[in-house]
Design a protein around this motif. Structure first.
Motif, PDB file in Angstrom:
ATOM      1  N   GLN A  15      33.155  40.019  43.571  1.00 40.64           N
ATOM      2  CA  GLN A  15      32.685  39.050  42.575  1.00 40.64           C
ATOM      3  C   GLN A  15      33.566  39.063  41.331  1.00 40.64           C
ATOM      4  O   GLN A  15      33.870  38.011  40.757  1.00 40.64           O
ATOM      5  CB  GLN A  15      31.235  39.348  42.207  1.00 40.64           C
ATOM      6  CG  GLN A  15      30.610  38.303  41.279  1.00 40.64           C
ATOM      7  CD  GLN A  15      29.155  38.597  40.974  1.00 40.64           C
ATOM      8  OE1 GLN A  15      28.571  39.528  41.528  1.00 40.64           O
ATOM      9  NE2 GLN A  15      28.556  37.806  40.097  1.00 40.64           N
ATOM     10  N   ALA A  18      36.830  37.293  42.092  1.00 44.83           N
ATOM     11  CA  ALA A  18      36.635  35.841  42.120  1.00 44.83           C
ATOM     12  C   ALA A  18      36.563  35.269  40.706  1.00 44.83           C
ATOM     13  O   ALA A  18      37.121  34.202  40.420  1.00 44.83           O
ATOM     14  CB  ALA A  18      35.370  35.511  42.903  1.00 44.83           C
ATOM     15  N   SER A  19      35.897  35.991  39.814  1.00 40.38           N
ATOM     16  CA  SER A  19      35.793  35.522  38.425  1.00 40.38           C
ATOM     17  C   SER A  19      37.153  35.524  37.738  1.00 40.38           C
ATOM     18  O   SER A  19      37.499  34.594  36.995  1.00 40.38           O
ATOM     19  CB  SER A  19      34.815  36.410  37.644  1.00 40.38           C
ATOM     20  OG  SER A  19      33.511  36.307  38.155  1.00 40.38           O
ATOM     21  N   ASP A  21      40.093  35.243  39.227  1.00 39.81           N
ATOM     22  CA  ASP A  21      40.901  34.177  39.823  1.00 39.81           C
ATOM     23  C   ASP A  21      40.522  32.822  39.252  1.00 39.81           C
ATOM     24  O   ASP A  21      41.388  31.982  38.953  1.00 39.81           O
ATOM     25  CB  ASP A  21      40.738  34.176  41.344  1.00 39.81           C
ATOM     26  CG  ASP A  21      41.357  35.403  41.994  1.00 39.81           C
ATOM     27  OD1 ASP A  21      42.194  36.054  41.345  1.00 39.81           O
ATOM     28  OD2 ASP A  21      40.990  35.711  43.148  1.00 39.81           O
ATOM     29  N   GLU A  22      39.238  32.592  39.093  1.00 43.24           N
ATOM     30  CA  GLU A  22      38.772  31.297  38.590  1.00 43.24           C
ATOM     31  C   GLU A  22      39.177  31.088  37.136  1.00 43.24           C
ATOM     32  O   GLU A  22      39.608  29.998  36.743  1.00 43.24           O
ATOM     33  CB  GLU A  22      37.254  31.207  38.723  1.00 43.24           C
ATOM     34  CG  GLU A  22      36.678  29.878  38.219  1.00 43.24           C
ATOM     35  CD  GLU A  22      35.167  29.807  38.355  1.00 43.24           C
ATOM     36  OE1 GLU A  22      34.596  28.782  37.950  1.00 43.24           O
ATOM     37  OE2 GLU A  22      34.558  30.784  38.851  1.00 43.24           O
ATOM     38  N   HIS A  23      39.056  32.134  36.323  1.00 43.82           N
ATOM     39  CA  HIS A  23      39.327  31.986  34.886  1.00 43.82           C
ATOM     40  C   HIS A  23      40.818  31.978  34.578  1.00 43.82           C
ATOM     41  O   HIS A  23      41.279  31.197  33.739  1.00 43.82           O
ATOM     42  CB  HIS A  23      38.653  33.125  34.114  1.00 43.82           C
ATOM     43  CG  HIS A  23      38.779  32.998  32.623  1.00 43.82           C
ATOM     44  ND1 HIS A  23      37.838  32.361  31.841  1.00 43.82           N
ATOM     45  CD2 HIS A  23      39.759  33.424  31.763  1.00 43.82           C
ATOM     46  CE1 HIS A  23      38.219  32.391  30.572  1.00 43.82           C
ATOM     47  NE2 HIS A  23      39.377  33.039  30.495  1.00 43.82           N
ATOM     48  N   GLY A  25      43.611  32.048  37.048  1.00 46.35           N
ATOM     49  CA  GLY A  25      44.566  31.416  37.956  1.00 46.35           C
ATOM     50  C   GLY A  25      45.786  32.280  38.174  1.00 46.35           C
ATOM     51  O   GLY A  25      45.674  33.459  38.534  1.00 46.35           O
TER      52      GLY A  25
END
Length: 468
Positions: A15, A18-19, A21-23, A25
């Protein structure tokens, strides 16, 4: 230097990854090459790879990462330029290495107040390039192209400290992200304040163990009207050290006073293709008006002559002074490269200046009896000097010998009421020495750490062993 096998590398929670990567890049990296770069420094200490490297570009980025690490119990280590000498930014427990180098904006120059507000990734050379046209400069000069944030965190000093002080004196205020994800301001721009605890000084020198610095307000100085440099060789180490001490006692406002022993000078000559006498040598710099500088130079010359110094070489020309100080700043690399393929170990102590000649002389005798090459250099105007070992990485016994010499050096300095580190910080390598130096005060430091960072998120394993 190999990756440490003492502490395993742990994968980040799914998790959390993923956070990130999303924030972030492409501003988060899991590649071995990038992680390896952030898992080592100039230090001789073994490397340890982080699980991820995040490149922050704003305070909001820092706050996001701190809150994420707190939520997922991930360790977090701030990274500047990787020039620290005691493994201060090596992520011993994996986690995230937070690269601050892209937070490199000079936010505001207050020329009339002699201060500047910068982000932590600004380097000292970039700052002085920006200030030059305004007749101002930032004097703290550790030699390496360090970031301001890293210099704050290690309480750096350098060649100008004898006159202008260290980062302790240079920092007027900070913005810091704390373990609970708040960004706090430690002080305003006033030159003095009696308002509450001095939080600025708490974070200066904390090596990133108490919070992440996001903004720094620094004290500036006017560029001197005249700058003159000199090089003078001596027959003995004691004579060179005595010259500096006597100059200070006479009230000469030395801007720089650097010492290099005969081994260091031999290394510098080879490295920089110079032809200085291979004797103990002082590098001086004087700042002020034409008449003041002339008076300072004459006084120091007389003192040096009386202490066995000679062969003065003077220069007021910027290009010649730059060449001289470039040779001094590269003395570490010169000393390490006395042997092809060697690795360096640079240690430092600081003693009251009246004890400096004795401390250097005893250390020199110790080095002359050693089987490994080592050079002495340092900022003798404030009692701080370094020993630089040139070690064969394939010969573990050399590291052991250097460690024994280093232990004796520290014990010698503490016996003279000095300190185990004048500017490198405690990091990994001087934790036992810190206890020897300050005793129960280290327990108070631990209490502060637990109060501000109860989960041990920030740079664990530095200054004292992690408790989490």
């Amino acid at each position: 230097m190999s990756v440490s096998e003492n502490v395993p590398t742990h994968d980040l929670p799914v998790q959390a990854k993923a956070s990130l990567d999303e924030h972030f890049g492409d501003r988060v990296s899991y590649s071995e090459a990038i992680r390896s770069q952030h898992g080592r420094s100039e230090a001789h200490h073994a490397a340890q790879l982080p699980d991820a490297v995040v490149f922050a570009e704003s305070s909001e980025d820092v706050i996001f990462v701190v809150r994420l690490c707190s939520a997922h119990d991930i360790k977090l280590t701030a990274y500047g330029a990787g020039t620290s000498m005691e493994g201060n930014a090596i992520p011993l427990h994996g986690g995230i290495s937070l690269d601050m180098s892209r937070m490199n904006h000079i936010l505001r120059v207050n020329a009339e107040d002699f201060d500047v507000v910068v982000e932590p990734g600004v380097t000292r050379n970039a700052l002085n390039d920006h200030l030059r046209d305004q007749g101002l400069f930032f004097p703290v000069d550790p030699g390496a192209e360090a970031t301001i944030g890293g210099m704050v965190s290690t309480r750096a000093s350098g060649t100008n400290a004898v006159r202008y002080g260290t980062m302790r004196e240079a920092v007027l205020g900070l913005r810091v992200v704390t373990a609970d994800g708040r960004e706090i301001r430690t002080a305003r721009r006033a030159r003095k304040s009696a308002a509450g605890y001095d939080l600025t000084r708490l974070f200066v020198g904390a090596e990133g163990t108490l919070g992440i610095i996001t903004e720094v307000t620094l004290r500036l100085h006017p560029i001197p009207e005249v700058i003159s440099s000199a090089v003078c060789s001596f027959e003995t180490l004691e004579g060179a050290a005595a010259t500096v001490i006597q100059a200070i006692q006479c009230g000469v406002p030395l801007a720089r006073a650097e010492i290099l022993d005969d081994v260091a000078m031999r290394a510098v000559n080879r490295w920089a293709k110079l032809d200085y006498p291979e004797k103990t040598t002082l590098f001086f710099e004087f700042h002020g008006s034409p008449s003041a500088v002339a008076e300072q130079v004459e006084t120091v010359k007389e003192l040096a002559t009386g202490n066995g110094g000679g062969g003065f070489q003077w220069s007021n020309l910027p290009e010649e002074r730059a060449r001289l100080w470039k040779a001094r700043h590269e003395a570490y690399y010169a000393a390490v490269n006395l042997r092809p393929g060697a690795v360096g170990w640079s240690t430092d102590v600081c003693v009251p200046i009246s004890r400096l000649p004795e401390c250097i002389a005893d250390t020199k005798s110790d080095l002359e009896a050693a089987s490994i090459p080592a050079a002495i250099l340092g900022h003798v105007g404030d009692g701080n000097f370094h020993v630089i070992f040139s070690l064969d990485p394939a010969a573990p016994h050399e590291m052991e010998e250097a460690g024994a010499i280093n232990a004796r050096l520290i014990a010698r300095a503490l016996a003279m009421d000095g300190t185990c580190t004048g500017e490198h910080g405690v990091g990994i390598g001087k934790q036992e020495a810190l206890v020897d130096e300050l005793g129960d005060s280290v327990d108070v430091m631990r209490q502060i750490k637990r109060a501000l960072d109860p989960r041990g998120t920030f740079n664990p394993g530095k200054i004292f062993a992690a408790e989490h």
